[in-house]
Write a protein that holds these residues in place. Structure first.
Motif, mmCIF file in Angstrom:
data_model
loop_
_atom_site.group_PDB
_atom_site.id
_atom_site.type_symbol
_atom_site.label_atom_id
_atom_site.label_comp_id
_atom_site.label_asym_id
_atom_site.label_seq_id
_atom_site.Cartn_x
_atom_site.Cartn_y
_atom_site.Cartn_z
ATOM 1 N N ALA A 18 56.137 15.225 39.917
ATOM 2 C CA ALA A 18 55.959 16.082 40.321
ATOM 3 C C ALA A 18 55.584 17.037 40.134
ATOM 4 N N PRO A 20 51.505 18.995 39.752
ATOM 5 C CA PRO A 20 50.174 19.516 41.590
ATOM 6 C C PRO A 20 50.066 18.374 41.977
ATOM 7 N N PHE A 44 62.751 20.120 37.430
ATOM 8 C CA PHE A 44 62.457 21.480 37.445
ATOM 9 C C PHE A 44 63.454 22.586 37.393
ATOM 10 N N ARG A 46 60.085 22.416 34.113
ATOM 11 C CA ARG A 46 60.084 21.764 33.539
ATOM 12 C C ARG A 46 58.884 21.996 32.932
ATOM 13 N N ALA A 53 45.159 27.826 34.207
ATOM 14 C CA ALA A 53 44.515 29.172 35.204
ATOM 15 C C ALA A 53 44.256 28.321 36.943
ATOM 16 N N CYS A 155 50.874 9.573 40.011
ATOM 17 C CA CYS A 155 50.716 11.142 39.723
ATOM 18 C C CYS A 155 51.575 12.137 38.185
ATOM 19 N N ASP A 156 51.753 11.152 37.551
ATOM 20 C CA ASP A 156 52.670 10.620 36.086
ATOM 21 C C ASP A 156 51.544 10.785 35.318
ATOM 22 N N GLY A 157 50.344 11.796 35.235
ATOM 23 C CA GLY A 157 49.783 12.356 34.639
ATOM 24 C C GLY A 157 49.209 11.951 33.110
ATOM 25 N N ALA A 161 52.887 5.662 33.152
ATOM 26 C CA ALA A 161 53.325 4.614 33.275
ATOM 27 C C ALA A 161 52.822 3.501 34.025
ATOM 28 N N GLY A 270 45.237 12.943 40.468
ATOM 29 C CA GLY A 270 45.511 13.434 39.510
ATOM 30 C C GLY A 270 45.192 13.367 37.821
ATOM 31 N N GLY A 281 37.413 21.789 31.756
ATOM 32 C CA GLY A 281 38.559 21.299 31.832
ATOM 33 C C GLY A 281 39.799 21.572 33.175
ATOM 34 N N GLY A 283 42.379 20.980 35.786
ATOM 35 C CA GLY A 283 42.804 19.713 36.384
ATOM 36 C C GLY A 283 43.363 20.101 37.886
ATOM 37 N N ILE A 284 44.052 21.179 37.949
ATOM 38 C CA ILE A 284 44.854 21.309 38.888
ATOM 39 C C ILE A 284 44.287 21.535 40.649
ATOM 40 N N ALA A 287 43.971 17.711 41.056
ATOM 41 C CA ALA A 287 45.067 17.418 41.043
ATOM 42 C C ALA A 287 45.512 16.857 43.117
HETATM 43 C C1 LIG Z 1 46.123 22.277 26.914
HETATM 44 C C2 LIG Z 1 45.546 22.567 28.523
HETATM 45 C C3 LIG Z 1 45.238 23.421 28.987
HETATM 46 C C4 LIG Z 1 44.727 23.348 30.521
HETATM 47 N N1 LIG Z 1 44.374 24.227 31.248
HETATM 48 C C5 LIG Z 1 44.190 23.656 32.800
HETATM 49 C C6 LIG Z 1 43.773 24.891 32.868
HETATM 50 O O1 LIG Z 1 44.055 26.475 32.711
HETATM 51 N N2 LIG Z 1 43.687 24.840 34.628
HETATM 52 C C7 LIG Z 1 43.329 24.056 34.814
HETATM 53 O O2 LIG Z 1 42.903 23.407 36.506
HETATM 54 N N3 LIG Z 1 44.348 22.910 34.458
HETATM 55 C C8 LIG Z 1 44.156 22.541 32.318
HETATM 56 N N4 LIG Z 1 44.701 21.713 32.134
HETATM 57 C C9 LIG Z 1 44.451 20.672 33.103
HETATM 58 C C10 LIG Z 1 46.277 20.114 33.750
HETATM 59 O O3 LIG Z 1 46.866 20.713 33.130
HETATM 60 C C11 LIG Z 1 46.041 18.986 34.422
HETATM 61 O O4 LIG Z 1 44.918 18.822 35.340
HETATM 62 C C12 LIG Z 1 47.206 19.074 35.829
HETATM 63 O O5 LIG Z 1 48.323 19.313 35.116
HETATM 64 C C13 LIG Z 1 47.585 17.418 36.181
HETATM 65 O O6 LIG Z 1 48.573 17.719 37.047
HETATM 66 P P1 LIG Z 1 48.768 16.353 37.864
HETATM 67 O O7 LIG Z 1 49.947 16.659 38.696
HETATM 68 O O8 LIG Z 1 47.729 15.355 37.946
HETATM 69 O O9 LIG Z 1 49.955 15.623 35.546
HETATM 70 P P2 LIG Z 1 51.107 16.346 35.222
HETATM 71 O O10 LIG Z 1 50.669 17.956 35.441
HETATM 72 O O11 LIG Z 1 51.017 16.278 33.550
HETATM 73 O O12 LIG Z 1 52.787 15.945 35.829
HETATM 74 C C14 LIG Z 1 52.762 14.871 35.595
HETATM 75 C C15 LIG Z 1 54.278 14.512 35.957
HETATM 76 O O13 LIG Z 1 54.488 13.057 36.026
HETATM 77 C C16 LIG Z 1 55.796 13.279 34.997
HETATM 78 N N5 LIG Z 1 56.421 12.153 34.436
HETATM 79 C C17 LIG Z 1 54.950 11.899 33.452
HETATM 80 N N6 LIG Z 1 55.589 10.145 32.913
HETATM 81 C C18 LIG Z 1 56.889 10.133 33.933
HETATM 82 C C19 LIG Z 1 56.516 8.778 33.752
HETATM 83 N N7 LIG Z 1 57.134 8.701 33.259
HETATM 84 N N8 LIG Z 1 57.894 9.322 35.105
HETATM 85 C C20 LIG Z 1 58.341 10.182 35.903
HETATM 86 N N9 LIG Z 1 57.926 11.354 35.784
HETATM 87 C C21 LIG Z 1 56.930 11.290 34.846
HETATM 88 C C22 LIG Z 1 55.637 14.978 34.328
HETATM 89 O O14 LIG Z 1 57.689 15.173 34.092
HETATM 90 C C23 LIG Z 1 55.199 15.508 35.155
HETATM 91 O O15 LIG Z 1 56.319 16.484 35.620
HETATM 92 C C24 LIG Z 1 44.845 21.998 31.135
HETATM 93 C C25 LIG Z 1 45.619 20.656 30.053
HETATM 94 C C26 LIG Z 1 45.865 21.010 29.220
HETATM 95 C C27 LIG Z 1 46.038 20.042 28.396
#
Ligand SMILES: Cc1cc2nc3c(=O)[nH]c(=O)nc-3n(C[C@H](O)[C@H](O)[C@H](O)COP(=O)(O)OP(=O)(O)OC[C@H]3O[C@@H](n4cnc5c(N)ncnc54)[C@H](O)[C@@H]3O)c2cc1C
Length: 402
Positions: A18, A20, A44, A46, A53, A155-157, A161, A270, A281, A283-284, A287
């Motif tokens: 959950a 972005p 949350f 978290r 950014a 969408c678990d980053g 998994a 994402g 860099g 990703g938001i 995503a």
């Molecule tokens: C150091 C750093 C700096 C960054 N700075 C920027 C920035 O300034 N601007 C920008 O746009 N991007 C930035 N990024 C990239 C950005 O953080 C990611 O691209 C973005 O968060 C991706 O969103 P997402 O929803 O795909 O994944 P995430 O935000 O990682 O969310 C994944 C979610 O899945 C959950 N999850 C994980 N594993 C499981 C599981 N097995 N079961 C259930 N839930 C699970 C997690 O708890 C989390 O809530 C940065 C990344 C890093 C590492």
């Protein structure tokens, strides 16, 4: 031994993660009238390691998914930026398109709450202990609860998994990036927004002022940065940071988009799909966008009565982002390869267009395809041909058969 699931529930869409991507997917599917379960291992608010950014690109993607320009979370707006490259100061630029600096804890909470308000059911605080993709429908076991879904959106980053269940591992660590970050409770003086190309090999450093302090970090291609901790120490010293702030690190899937983001009725969005911009860099934004597109694909596949159509529909919708990433990978060496460093510094200083194109890119006002077309016109023909020949290698990992 794993506890047997005692309660079985069925949802049109189960979104895992959950952040972005997951909240955008959940809000889009729920507003279309589908039943949605939103699963996250965390509760949350978290913490999420991130510069926070929120670019113009992210604003546009947020508007498309949630219907408003900015999330209901506190942020700092900056209209000026200072650039450095390979240790050389490139100066400050005023009147840039606004960049919003957020704390992920509150940003993600507001997105998650918007998804619940839209009707998604809250399964936060649950880790999927079993992911069964072998039956007619994907089934996730959350201990005592088991969730069957017509469509699953992973969408678990970066450590997904769902990607592991599909491919055996989420990413090849040699292919992606790694970033280190510190969060300082106090503002820097002056509280400037700053990006330093080359602070890490094939990457950069950043100083992002926040409403409640400053985030400083560096990140680059993991395999090219065995000394990332030492580089961060140097970068912090250059920024006048004293003491030993708490350093945290995380993989960053930049430059490694999954060519096939899922299988049949299981989609990845994402970071789980590798959608971090290989140059900025960021990703938001991707995503948010890919989460919404995955939900749209699910909505269309379910209305056709064939959940397995979700993947081909999603791939078609995702094609522009994939194309953009390929262009970015193509021009990335111009920014980061050591032999182009002095040309890059001179070009960035001299050329209005190079730095403004970078800023327009962050603002979501241009795309890499336009930038590479401009480069093709300006660069000597032989140099451009060499780039085209050594173009980006895609991550070709195909889903394994269960
Ligand atoms: C150091 C750093 C700096 C960054 N700075 C920027 C920035 O300034 N601007 C920008 O746009 N991007 C930035 N990024 C990239 C950005 O953080 C990611 O691209 C973005 O968060 C991706 O969103 P997402 O929803 O795909 O994944 P995430 O935000 O990682 O969310 C994944 C979610 O899945 C959950 N999850 C994980 N594993 C499981 C599981 N097995 N079961 C259930 N839930 C699970 C997690 O708890 C989390 O809530 C940065 C990344 C890093 C590492």
């Amino acid at each position: 031994m794993r506890a047997e699931a005692r309660i079985s529930r069925h949802f049109d869409v189960v979104v895992v993660g959950a952040g972005p991507a997951g909240s955008a997917a959940a809000v889009s599917a729920a507003r279309a009238g589908l039943s949605v379960a939103l699963v996250d291992k965390a509760r949350f608010p978290r913490h999420k390691l991130c510069g926070g950014a929120f670019s113009g690109r992210a604003v546009a993607s947020h508007r498309r998914a949630f219907g408003t320009d900015l999330p209901a979370a506190p942020h700092l707006t900056k209209n000026a930026i200072t650039f450095g490259a390979f240790g050389v100061d490139l100066g400050r630029y005023d009147d840039i398109p606004p960049l919003y600096l957020t704390m992920r804890e509150s940003l993600d909470l507001s997105l998650f709450e918007a998804a619940l308000d839209a009707g998604a059911q809250d399964f936060s605080g649950h880790v999927p202990q079993g992911i069964d993709l072998s039956g007619p429908r994907p089934v996730l076991s959350l201990g005592e609860i088991s969730l069957a879904a017509d469509v699953v959106i992973g969408c678990d980053g970066v450590s997904s998994a769902i990607a592991r269940a599909l491919y055996g591992r989420p990413f090849d660590p040699k292919e992606i990036g790694f970033a280190l970050e510190v969060e300082l409770p106090e503002p820097q003086t002056p509280p400037e927004l700053r990006i330093d190309f080359g602070a890490a090999n094939w990457g950069y450093g950043w100083v992002f002022p926040k409403t409640c302090g400053t985030t400083i970090g560096i990140g680059g291609i993991h395999a090219r940065n065995p000394d990332l901790k030492a580089r961060l120490a140097t970068y912090l010293a250059e920024r006048g940071v004293v003491g030993r702030p708490n350093v945290k690190g995380q993989y960053l899937p930049f430059g490694a988009p999954r060519r096939i983001p899922g299988r049949d009725s299981v989609l990845l969005a994402g970071d789980a799909a590798g959608l971090v911009d290989p140059i900025t860099g960021e990703g938001i934004g991707h995503a948010l966008e890919s989460g919404r597109l995955a939900a749209e694909a699910a909505i269309a596949a379910l209305s056709e009565g064939d959940p397995k159509r979700a993947l081909p529909l999603y791939r078609r919708k995702l094609a522009p982002i994939h194309r953009s990433m390929q262009h970015a990978r193509l021009i990335r060496p111009l920014l980061f390869q050591p032999r182009f460093q002095s040309a890059f510094i001179a070009g960035f200083r001299r050329s209005r267009s190079l730095k403004y194109e970078y800023l327009r890119l962050l603002a979501g006002e241009t795309e890499y395809a336009d930038i590479s077309r401009q480069l093709a016109r300006r660069l000597p023909h032989h140099l451009w041909r060499a780039f085209m020949k050594n173009g980006p290698k895609r991550q070709e990992t195909e889903p394994k058969t269960p």
